[in-house]
Design a protein around this motif. Structure first.
Motif, mmCIF file in Angstrom:
data_model
loop_
_atom_site.group_PDB
_atom_site.id
_atom_site.type_symbol
_atom_site.label_atom_id
_atom_site.label_comp_id
_atom_site.label_asym_id
_atom_site.label_seq_id
_atom_site.Cartn_x
_atom_site.Cartn_y
_atom_site.Cartn_z
ATOM 1 N N ARG A 217 14.785 2.394 12.699
ATOM 2 C CA ARG A 217 14.686 1.746 13.999
ATOM 3 C C ARG A 217 14.788 -0.177 13.818
ATOM 4 N N ILE A 218 14.040 -0.457 12.814
ATOM 5 C CA ILE A 218 13.799 -1.803 12.132
ATOM 6 C C ILE A 218 14.787 -2.383 11.643
ATOM 7 N N ASP A 219 15.977 -1.473 11.494
ATOM 8 C CA ASP A 219 17.110 -1.987 11.022
ATOM 9 C C ASP A 219 17.721 -2.895 12.640
ATOM 10 N N LEU B 8 -1.191 3.703 6.196
ATOM 11 C CA LEU B 8 -1.764 3.487 7.617
ATOM 12 C C LEU B 8 -2.504 4.019 8.292
ATOM 13 N N THR B 9 -4.324 3.789 8.512
ATOM 14 C CA THR B 9 -4.804 4.809 9.273
ATOM 15 C C THR B 9 -5.032 5.078 10.142
ATOM 16 N N GLU B 10 -4.967 3.303 10.873
ATOM 17 C CA GLU B 10 -4.412 2.881 11.837
ATOM 18 C C GLU B 10 -2.996 3.384 13.091
ATOM 19 N N PRO B 11 -2.803 3.298 13.964
ATOM 20 C CA PRO B 11 -1.545 3.058 14.674
ATOM 21 C C PRO B 11 -1.198 1.598 14.710
ATOM 22 N N THR B 12 -0.132 1.335 13.812
ATOM 23 C CA THR B 12 0.464 0.221 13.408
ATOM 24 C C THR B 12 1.612 -0.163 13.631
ATOM 25 N N ILE B 13 1.788 -2.079 14.203
ATOM 26 C CA ILE B 13 2.747 -1.794 14.396
ATOM 27 C C ILE B 13 3.914 -2.649 13.340
ATOM 28 N N VAL B 14 5.395 -2.821 12.956
ATOM 29 C CA VAL B 14 5.378 -3.504 12.078
ATOM 30 C C VAL B 14 6.401 -4.643 13.165
ATOM 31 N N ASP B 15 6.205 -5.701 12.673
ATOM 32 C CA ASP B 15 6.658 -7.299 14.104
ATOM 33 C C ASP B 15 8.019 -7.412 13.013
ATOM 34 N N CYS B 16 9.022 -6.947 13.968
ATOM 35 C CA CYS B 16 10.354 -7.790 13.152
ATOM 36 C C CYS B 16 11.398 -8.685 14.659
ATOM 37 N N HIS B 17 9.665 -9.526 15.109
ATOM 38 C CA HIS B 17 10.440 -10.179 16.396
ATOM 39 C C HIS B 17 10.241 -11.925 15.369
ATOM 40 N N THR B 18 9.692 -12.400 14.566
ATOM 41 C CA THR B 18 9.402 -13.437 13.495
ATOM 42 C C THR B 18 9.215 -12.976 11.720
ATOM 43 N N SER C 104 -4.063 -7.243 -6.971
ATOM 44 C CA SER C 104 -4.407 -7.927 -5.557
ATOM 45 C C SER C 104 -3.415 -7.819 -5.003
ATOM 46 N N LEU C 105 -2.326 -6.295 -5.028
ATOM 47 C CA LEU C 105 -1.371 -6.360 -4.707
ATOM 48 C C LEU C 105 -0.998 -5.053 -5.181
ATOM 49 N N LYS C 106 -0.831 -3.851 -3.746
ATOM 50 C CA LYS C 106 -0.749 -1.886 -4.481
ATOM 51 C C LYS C 106 0.367 -2.352 -3.176
ATOM 52 N N VAL C 107 0.856 -1.076 -4.323
ATOM 53 C CA VAL C 107 2.789 -0.436 -3.400
ATOM 54 C C VAL C 107 2.520 0.779 -3.057
ATOM 55 N N PHE C 108 2.920 1.056 -2.305
ATOM 56 C CA PHE C 108 2.787 2.409 -1.089
ATOM 57 C C PHE C 108 3.763 3.123 -0.925
ATOM 58 N N PRO C 109 4.476 4.286 -1.190
ATOM 59 C CA PRO C 109 5.844 4.840 -0.528
ATOM 60 C C PRO C 109 6.298 4.369 0.692
ATOM 61 N N PRO C 110 7.572 4.336 0.616
ATOM 62 C CA PRO C 110 8.101 3.778 1.992
ATOM 63 C C PRO C 110 8.511 4.591 2.858
ATOM 64 N N LEU C 111 8.075 3.907 4.437
ATOM 65 C CA LEU C 111 8.373 4.058 5.852
ATOM 66 C C LEU C 111 8.947 5.250 5.597
ATOM 67 N N PRO C 112 9.091 6.105 6.739
ATOM 68 C CA PRO C 112 10.343 7.439 6.814
ATOM 69 C C PRO C 112 11.491 6.569 7.654
ATOM 70 N N SER C 113 12.155 7.540 7.054
ATOM 71 C CA SER C 113 14.284 6.930 7.027
ATOM 72 C C SER C 113 14.359 6.181 8.512
ATOM 73 N N PRO C 114 13.411 7.525 9.446
ATOM 74 C CA PRO C 114 13.176 7.167 11.104
ATOM 75 C C PRO C 114 12.782 5.812 11.435
ATOM 76 N N PHE C 115 11.983 5.512 10.988
ATOM 77 C CA PHE C 115 11.112 4.103 11.353
ATOM 78 C C PHE C 115 11.870 3.044 10.472
ATOM 79 N N MET C 116 12.467 3.246 9.627
ATOM 80 C CA MET C 116 13.669 2.231 9.041
ATOM 81 C C MET C 116 14.760 1.778 9.642
#
Length: 135
Positions: free
Chosen positions: A107-109, A65-75, A93-105
């Motif tokens: 907040r998402i939860d 994620l090279t730019e500031p990015t929002i994870v949309d948890c609304h819909t 056509s699918l790339k898999v990257f390491p997980p988001l750090p725990s503090p972000f997850m």
């Protein structure tokens, strides 16, 4: 859970686009993969009435994620089938990257747990029991 995926030609209702998304499933062997889309249109998202349902991930918090990015948890979009993702992976056509750090997850939860639009069955599939640490 928490992995960042990028799918070329993600099936959006307004037409396919390359998209990053965050895997939300508690059970990663499930046939349907629930996920939250991301957007780098941060200012546009923050102007929306549901902006508090997004989690801002600063640029370079994770390499992909090279730019500031929002994870949309609304819909949440309809879940993708495991078969669709496997086909994308095999076609490269699918790339898999390491997980988001725990503090972000965490907040998402919290946002997803309070989301009144999500059915209880969906919440059961995507939210770890309260107080369960993420591995």
């Amino acid at each position: 859970r928490g992995a960042i995926l990028r799918l070329e030609k993600y099936p959006l209702s307004r037409g396919p686009r390359d998209k990053f998304f965050i895997v939300l499933n508690v059970d990663c062997s499930a046939s349907l993969v629930y996920h939250a889309l991301t957007t780098s249109r941060v200012e546009r998202y923050q102007a929306m009435s549901f902006a508090s349902d997004g989690v801002l991930v600063p640029a370079q918090t994770v390499d992909c994620l090279t730019e500031p990015t929002i994870v949309d948890c609304h819909t949440l979009e309809a879940p993708l089938s495991r078969e669709t993702l496997f086909t994308g992976y095999c076609a490269r056509s699918l790339k898999v990257f390491p997980p988001l750090p725990s503090p972000f997850m965490a907040r998402i939860d919290g946002i997803l747990r309070d989301n009144r639009l999500l059915a209880p069955v969906v919440k059961a599939a995507i939210l770890p029991p309260t107080g369960t640490p993420r591995p």
